[in-house]
Design an enzyme around this catalytic site. Structure first.
Site, PDB file in Angstrom:
ATOM      1  N   CYS A 157       0.818  -1.222   0.000  1.00 48.95           N
ATOM      2  CA  CYS A 157       0.000   0.000   0.000  1.00 48.95           C
ATOM      3  C   CYS A 157       0.855   1.278   0.000  1.00 48.95           C
ATOM      4  O   CYS A 157       0.796   2.082   0.927  1.00 48.95           O
ATOM      5  CB  CYS A 157      -0.892  -0.014   1.222  1.00 48.95           C
ATOM      6  SG  CYS A 157       0.059  -0.249   2.722  1.00 48.95           S
ATOM      7  N   TYR A 174      22.154  -6.707  -2.333  1.00 43.08           N
ATOM      8  CA  TYR A 174      21.249  -5.780  -1.640  1.00 43.08           C
ATOM      9  C   TYR A 174      19.794  -6.036  -2.043  1.00 43.08           C
ATOM     10  O   TYR A 174      18.999  -5.115  -2.179  1.00 43.08           O
ATOM     11  CB  TYR A 174      21.655  -4.321  -1.896  1.00 43.08           C
ATOM     12  CG  TYR A 174      23.115  -4.091  -1.580  1.00 43.08           C
ATOM     13  CD1 TYR A 174      23.558  -4.117  -0.255  1.00 43.08           C
ATOM     14  CD2 TYR A 174      24.064  -3.914  -2.585  1.00 43.08           C
ATOM     15  CE1 TYR A 174      24.899  -3.968   0.049  1.00 43.08           C
ATOM     16  CE2 TYR A 174      25.404  -3.760  -2.289  1.00 43.08           C
ATOM     17  CZ  TYR A 174      25.820  -3.791  -0.973  1.00 43.08           C
ATOM     18  OH  TYR A 174      27.147  -3.649  -0.667  1.00 43.08           O
TER      19      TYR A 174
HETATM   20  N1  LLP Z   1      33.076  -2.019   2.291  1.00 43.61           N
HETATM   21  C1  LLP Z   1      32.401  -1.076   2.973  1.00 43.61           C
HETATM   22  C2  LLP Z   1      33.055  -0.400   4.084  1.00 43.61           C
HETATM   23  C3  LLP Z   1      31.086  -0.735   2.601  1.00 43.61           C
HETATM   24  O1  LLP Z   1      30.440   0.218   3.268  1.00 43.61           O
HETATM   25  C4  LLP Z   1      30.467  -1.407   1.518  1.00 43.61           C
HETATM   26  C5  LLP Z   1      29.093  -1.084   1.117  1.00 43.61           C
HETATM   27  C6  LLP Z   1      31.216  -2.391   0.835  1.00 43.61           C
HETATM   28  C7  LLP Z   1      32.513  -2.677   1.247  1.00 43.61           C
HETATM   29  C8  LLP Z   1      30.654  -3.145  -0.323  1.00 43.61           C
HETATM   30  O2  LLP Z   1      30.323  -2.292  -1.352  1.00 43.61           O
HETATM   31  P1  LLP Z   1      29.955  -2.882  -2.803  1.00 43.61           P
HETATM   32  O3  LLP Z   1      31.162  -3.579  -3.349  1.00 43.61           O
HETATM   33  O4  LLP Z   1      28.828  -3.839  -2.625  1.00 43.61           O
HETATM   34  O5  LLP Z   1      29.567  -1.696  -3.583  1.00 43.61           O
HETATM   35  N2  LLP Z   1      22.216  -0.851  -0.353  1.00 43.61           N
HETATM   36  C9  LLP Z   1      22.941  -0.114  -1.363  1.00 43.61           C
HETATM   37  C10 LLP Z   1      24.430  -0.320  -1.239  1.00 43.61           C
HETATM   38  C11 LLP Z   1      24.984   0.079   0.092  1.00 43.61           C
HETATM   39  C12 LLP Z   1      26.468  -0.170   0.193  1.00 43.61           C
HETATM   40  C13 LLP Z   1      26.969   0.013   1.564  1.00 43.61           C
HETATM   41  N3  LLP Z   1      28.360  -0.269   1.734  1.00 43.61           N
HETATM   42  C14 LLP Z   1      22.416  -0.540  -2.740  1.00 43.61           C
HETATM   43  O6  LLP Z   1      21.477  -1.321  -2.813  1.00 43.61           O
HETATM   44  O7  LLP Z   1      22.907  -0.032  -3.758  1.00 43.61           O
END
Ligand code: LLP
Length: 400
Positions: free
Chosen positions: A327, A356
């Site tokens: 909703c 995610y």
């Molecule tokens: N290391 C640290 C300290 C982080 O804060 C993050 C992600 C990663 C590694 C991994 O990042 P990646 O390689 O996955 O980009 N929920 C959001 C993404 C939030 C990311 C938070 N930190 C989305 O759905 O796009």
């Protein structure tokens, strides 16, 4: 080819599906890119924390980057060796710090002086020496979505260079802290190399100036953030990424750590949902499906683009919104997309849903979270059952 119809029939919808062979391929690509150096790929568990996903990566040799003691426990249960586990996060509770020290994981990544004092105090009480790294905020604009950009001083993450130096000097003189690493992470879904290179150069300079005062670090953690293709983005090649970082490390004998999440699991994942109805509201076409924002939040939260496809149908396409039953007007997977006419029970696949996706799912509207299925060498295996109504109310009591 994944047989979405067979999977929907066997496991029902909405459903998450992960191709484990794709996950292996992504891990190997990145590992190979850093092969000229000592390196560790510490999978960012937050992207997809299913135990089977973590254990699959652990078997390939991956470490784990964790942001809660819950994630640390997941990594340990999934078989990641403790000496490959990193605990990061801007707000760790005392009990989380204590447990991480008790588990004797590789290191705790500090994000403030106040946190350093807590860790030192807890380590002293426990009679141990805590291995730490410091998250440096290099004040670089990563040019990504503001919600997932973290490397500017206006963001809550890490400490500035001067504070980092103070922490290292204090830690180096402490009986209960052992400074072993340095860390930065400027943002997620990065598609430009320059900001990473700049950040890496700034942090490498700091490592060299610490070395000059006899503080020798072992781990240079460049965070995660490598972007993937959701739509038509031009992404960074792992080889170029590695070269850009390694190029800043002259004169340093240090192990490079990187913490990819999305790059490893993003395009391995599919979200499968079933068409319930179609309707027209004054000329605007809606396809209403059985999945919703509670299952896959990215489109609603970030206005993120995910490719959608009607299984086995094409042609006669007209623009439609694909929406869920929750909703809220923000409950959508796609807006104004050319899609063929659909019938009740047709299947829609939402692509790039491995990172995610499930981890950000909730029970909003008392909707059980979807099941998760792994495809390993062409064979499907359920790696998390669909929740039931009983699961959702299990922890509640009626007070009267
Ligand atoms: N290391 C640290 C300290 C982080 O804060 C993050 C992600 C990663 C590694 C991994 O990042 P990646 O390689 O996955 O980009 N929920 C959001 C993404 C939030 C990311 C938070 N930190 C989305 O759905 O796009």
């Amino acid at each position: 080819m994944i047989d979405f119809r067979a999977l929907a029939q066997k496991y029902d919808t909405p459903l998450y599906i992960y191709d484990f062979n794709h996950i292996s391929g992504q891990y190997e690509k990145l590992k190979k890119a850093f092969s000229g150096r000592k390196s560790m790929i510490s999978y960012a568990v937050k992207a997809n924390s299913n135990l089977s996903v973590i254990s699959h990566l652990a078997k390939l040799g991956a470490g784990a980057d964790c942001v809660s003691i819950g994630e640390v426990k997941r990594a340990l249960s999934a078989g990641v060796p403790k000496y490959k586990i990193i605990f990061s996060g801007v707000g760790k509770r005392d009990d989380e710090i204590e447990e991480a020290l008790r588990e004797d994981i590789l290191l705790l990544n500090l994000e403030s002086e106040a946190e350093m004092e807590r860790v030192e105090c807890i380590a002293e009480k426990m009679g141990v020496k805590a291995r730490i790294s410091v998250r440096v905020n290099p004040n670089i604009d990563p040019k990504t979505h503001p919600y997932i950009s973290t490397g500017l001083h206006e963001n809550k993450f890490g400490v500035d260079i001067e504070t980092a130096k103070r922490i290292y000097i204090h830690a180096n003189n402490s009986d209960h802290l052992d400074p072993v690493g340095i860390h930065f992470h400027i943002g997620s879904q990065l598609t430009k190399l320059e900001p990473i290179k700049e950040a890496s150069a700034i942090v490498a300079d700091l490592v060299r100036s610490l070395l000059a005062i006899k503080i020798e670090l072992k781990f240079f953690d460049v965070g995660g953030g490598l972007g993937i293709v959701y739509d038509d983005e031009t992404t960074i090649e792992p080889y170029d990424y590695a070269q850009a970082i390694l190029g800043t490390l002259h004169g340093l004998d240090i192990t490079v750590v990187c913490e990819p999440g999305r790059f490893i699991v993003g395009n391995a994942g599919f979200f499968l949902t079933r068409v319930l109805y179609e309707k027209m509201n004054d000329g605007k076409r809606f396809i209403i499906v059985d999945g919703a924002m509670n299952d896959l939040l990215r489109p609603s939260l970030y206005n993120a683009y995910h490719r959608v496809e009607v299984v086995g149908k094409e042609g006669n396409e007209t623009e439609a919104d694909v929406v869920g039953p929750v909703c809220e007007s923000g409950d959508f997977f796609a807006k104004n997309r050319p899609l063929p006419p659909t019938d009740h029970d047709d299947l829609i696949v939402v692509h790039s849903a491995g990172a995610y996706g499930f981890v950000m799912a909730s029970n909003y509207n008392t909707r059980p979270r979807p099941a998760e299925v792994a495809i390993v060498d062409g064979k499907a295996r359920c790696i998390r059952q669909r929740e039931t109504f009983e699961d959702l109310v299990r922890l509640e009591t009626m007070c009267l």
